[in-house]
Design an enzyme around this catalytic site. Structure first.
Site, PDB file in Angstrom:
ATOM      1  N   ARG A  15       0.869  -1.272   0.110  1.00 44.93           N
ATOM      2  CA  ARG A  15       0.022   0.099   0.033  1.00 44.93           C
ATOM      3  C   ARG A  15       0.827   1.276   0.046  1.00 44.93           C
ATOM      4  O   ARG A  15       2.090   1.149   0.160  1.00 44.93           O
ATOM      5  CB  ARG A  15      -1.059  -0.090   1.153  1.00 44.93           C
ATOM      6  CG  ARG A  15      -1.927  -1.021   1.203  1.00 44.93           C
ATOM      7  CD  ARG A  15      -2.809  -1.223   2.331  1.00 44.93           C
ATOM      8  NE  ARG A  15      -1.973  -1.834   3.451  1.00 44.93           N
ATOM      9  CZ  ARG A  15      -2.446  -1.983   4.761  1.00 44.93           C
ATOM     10  NH1 ARG A  15      -3.617  -1.769   5.065  1.00 44.93           N
ATOM     11  NH2 ARG A  15      -1.588  -2.475   5.576  1.00 44.93           N
ATOM     12  N   LYS A  74       1.730   1.764   6.969  1.00 46.09           N
ATOM     13  CA  LYS A  74       2.002   1.119   8.210  1.00 46.09           C
ATOM     14  C   LYS A  74       2.852   1.918   9.215  1.00 46.09           C
ATOM     15  O   LYS A  74       3.393   2.961   8.900  1.00 46.09           O
ATOM     16  CB  LYS A  74       2.664  -0.092   7.837  1.00 46.09           C
ATOM     17  CG  LYS A  74       1.713  -1.137   7.074  1.00 46.09           C
ATOM     18  CD  LYS A  74       0.490  -1.545   8.228  1.00 46.09           C
ATOM     19  CE  LYS A  74       0.760  -2.245   9.378  1.00 46.09           C
ATOM     20  NZ  LYS A  74      -0.322  -2.642  10.107  1.00 46.09           N
ATOM     21  N   TYR A  93      -0.928   4.552  10.616  1.00 47.60           N
ATOM     22  CA  TYR A  93      -1.368   3.475  11.625  1.00 47.60           C
ATOM     23  C   TYR A  93       0.164   3.468  12.378  1.00 47.60           C
ATOM     24  O   TYR A  93       1.193   3.236  12.011  1.00 47.60           O
ATOM     25  CB  TYR A  93      -1.813   2.424  10.815  1.00 47.60           C
ATOM     26  CG  TYR A  93      -2.878   2.337  10.240  1.00 47.60           C
ATOM     27  CD1 TYR A  93      -4.078   2.651  10.897  1.00 47.60           C
ATOM     28  CD2 TYR A  93      -3.157   2.011   8.954  1.00 47.60           C
ATOM     29  CE1 TYR A  93      -5.623   2.553  10.355  1.00 47.60           C
ATOM     30  CE2 TYR A  93      -4.280   2.187   8.286  1.00 47.60           C
ATOM     31  CZ  TYR A  93      -5.519   1.932   8.881  1.00 47.60           C
ATOM     32  OH  TYR A  93      -6.654   2.297   8.263  1.00 47.60           O
ATOM     33  N   HIS A  95      -0.520   1.906  16.218  1.00 48.56           N
ATOM     34  CA  HIS A  95      -0.740   0.516  16.978  1.00 48.56           C
ATOM     35  C   HIS A  95       0.435   0.360  17.999  1.00 48.56           C
ATOM     36  O   HIS A  95       0.902  -0.515  18.320  1.00 48.56           O
ATOM     37  CB  HIS A  95      -0.879  -0.737  16.114  1.00 48.56           C
ATOM     38  CG  HIS A  95      -1.858  -0.530  15.160  1.00 48.56           C
ATOM     39  ND1 HIS A  95      -3.326  -0.660  15.395  1.00 48.56           N
ATOM     40  CD2 HIS A  95      -1.676  -0.744  13.877  1.00 48.56           C
ATOM     41  CE1 HIS A  95      -4.005  -0.851  14.190  1.00 48.56           C
ATOM     42  NE2 HIS A  95      -3.124  -0.715  13.302  1.00 48.56           N
ATOM     43  N   GLU A 117      -5.634   5.068  13.740  1.00 50.10           N
ATOM     44  CA  GLU A 117      -6.728   4.205  14.297  1.00 50.10           C
ATOM     45  C   GLU A 117      -7.198   4.774  15.511  1.00 50.10           C
ATOM     46  O   GLU A 117      -8.180   4.080  16.333  1.00 50.10           O
ATOM     47  CB  GLU A 117      -5.976   2.780  14.708  1.00 50.10           C
ATOM     48  CG  GLU A 117      -5.066   2.806  15.806  1.00 50.10           C
ATOM     49  CD  GLU A 117      -3.640   3.179  15.372  1.00 50.10           C
ATOM     50  OE1 GLU A 117      -2.471   3.255  16.336  1.00 50.10           O
ATOM     51  OE2 GLU A 117      -3.353   3.616  14.114  1.00 50.10           O
ATOM     52  N   ASP A 269      -2.796  -6.630  15.139  1.00 49.92           N
ATOM     53  CA  ASP A 269      -2.130  -5.358  15.087  1.00 49.92           C
ATOM     54  C   ASP A 269      -2.021  -4.993  16.415  1.00 49.92           C
ATOM     55  O   ASP A 269      -1.151  -4.140  16.949  1.00 49.92           O
ATOM     56  CB  ASP A 269      -2.664  -4.506  14.332  1.00 49.92           C
ATOM     57  CG  ASP A 269      -2.145  -4.303  12.814  1.00 49.92           C
ATOM     58  OD1 ASP A 269      -0.956  -5.019  12.759  1.00 49.92           O
ATOM     59  OD2 ASP A 269      -2.801  -4.317  11.750  1.00 49.92           O
TER      60      ASP A 269
END
Length: 370
Positions: A15, A74, A93, A95, A117, A269
């Site tokens: 991505r 990511k 993101y 996490h 997120e 994740d």
């Protein structure tokens, strides 16, 4: 503002933070965009497409060195984190709750780190997580059905069965965005589906949508135990905003499951919701514990990068524009929902769950912003 879009370096991640259309939108608003060489290959967007949209193509090091804001998909890997600066914004993101090393590096960088997120909306939803949750929920059933095949270690079951042979049983733990999309796919393939959730309103909504094709069960330890032991496919679809996922399926439950059953942990994740889970990759997606196949790929939507990237950009672009137009501090002060995404600022942890899960000092985001 100069916005940088590096090529993703996490294993099997194809991505990209911005599509050519999103780049064009930013450029028409007067901002500059620098894109890493070959960053869009995975979505079928060559460097020329980004140049036509108004971006400049550069090396990875140049992107990180020059950009005022980095837009990714990511979480930054260790070599990327080493390139972060105090005057940079990182929007991706993260996490962080289960990732102590990443949190430490982001604190040390002094950068403004905003996590997709934990950005919220007026209804209490997570609008930047939802697109990938939809993809992951749908993929979880595809992955689970594939893993149920005997050559892949599964029990040799067709998820939907055939006339005269009963379908496999699917249990979905969690009825949020991931869970609802998994249910839709599993029912569509003809599986017998049960959902477990602790929110009665969620169960009521799902019952009204799917009717008698779906069995709804209120979440208790005993209910989870009984449902998991009778399942052929278990999908872990739980989420606690910004926090580690709770371990709802214990190792003892796994020991007593049917041989050849499959577990798909979409919460990996956030540390995973099965006690026996550990993160896997697209190149080596499964492992077996007590004759139960585990699928725990930590970036499931990365397997369908075109669908995922365009779906994600539809949600992220307004926030990228706001950060670029107003500057990060003002944009965060102007929008309490974007402020909810602020996880680390100038060396301070500004997300409560991250601070609590790692026993770090917590700073209120408004206090951090001054």
């Amino acid at each position: 503002m100069l916005i940088g879009v590096p090529k993703e370096v996490k294993v099997a991640e194809q991505r990209i933070g911005l599509t050519p259309n999103a780049v064009h939108e930013l450029v028409t608003h007067g901002h500059g965009v620098v894109v890493g060489t070959g960053a869009g290959t995975g979505i079928g967007a060559a460097d020329a497409a980004y140049e036509q949209a108004g971006a400049r193509i550069a090396t990875v090091e140049e992107v990180w060195d020059q950009a005022e804001m980095i837009v990714k998909v990511k979480e930054p890997q260790a070599p990327e984190r080493a390139m972060l600066r105090p005057d940079q914004v990182l929007f991706t993101y993260l996490h962080l709750a289960p990732d102590v090393a990443q949190t430490a590096d982001l604190i040390a960088s002094g950068a403004t780190c905003i996590a997709y997120e934990t950005v919220t909306d007026a209804n209490g939803g997570l609008p930047l997580l939802a697109p990938m949750s939809r993809v992951a929920g749908r993929m979880s059933v595809q992955a689970g059905a594939h893993a149920l095949e005997a050559p892949n270690g599964g029990a040799g079951l067709l998820l939907g069965g055939v006339p005269g042979v009963p379908p496999a049983s699917t249990v979905v733990i969690g009825g949020g965005v991931v869970g609802e999309n998994a249910i839709e796919m599993a029912i569509g393939l003809g599986s017998r589906v049960t959902v477990i959730d602790r929110n009665v309103d969620v169960l009521d909504r799902l019952d009204r949508r799917f009717g008698p094709a779906l069995q709804t069960i209120y979440s208790t330890r005993r209910a989870i135990d009984e449902a998991v032991l009778g399942a052929d496919l278990v999908i872990g679809a739980v989420l606690v905003k910004g926090d580690k996922a709770p371990k709802l399926v214990t190792a003892d439950m796994v020991r007593h499951m049917r041989a050849g059953a499959v577990m798909v942990d979409v919460a990996i994740d956030q540390g995973g919701c099965f006690e026996t889970s550990h993160a896997t990759t697209h190149s080596d997606p499964t492992f077996v514990v007590d004759d139960v196949v585990h699928y725990c790929v930590a970036n499931m939507p990365g397997a369908v990068p075109r669908t995922s990237t365009y779906a994600l950009n539809n949600a992220t672009l307004p926030f990228v524009l706001a950060l670029a137009e107003s500057g990060p501090r003002q944009a965060l002060l102007d929008d309490p929902h974007l402020l909810g995404g602020l996880n680390v600022y100038a060396g301070h942890v500004t997300e409560t769950h991250v601070a609590a899960s790692q026993d770090r000092p917590y700073t209120d985001p408004l206090e951090a912003l001054g």
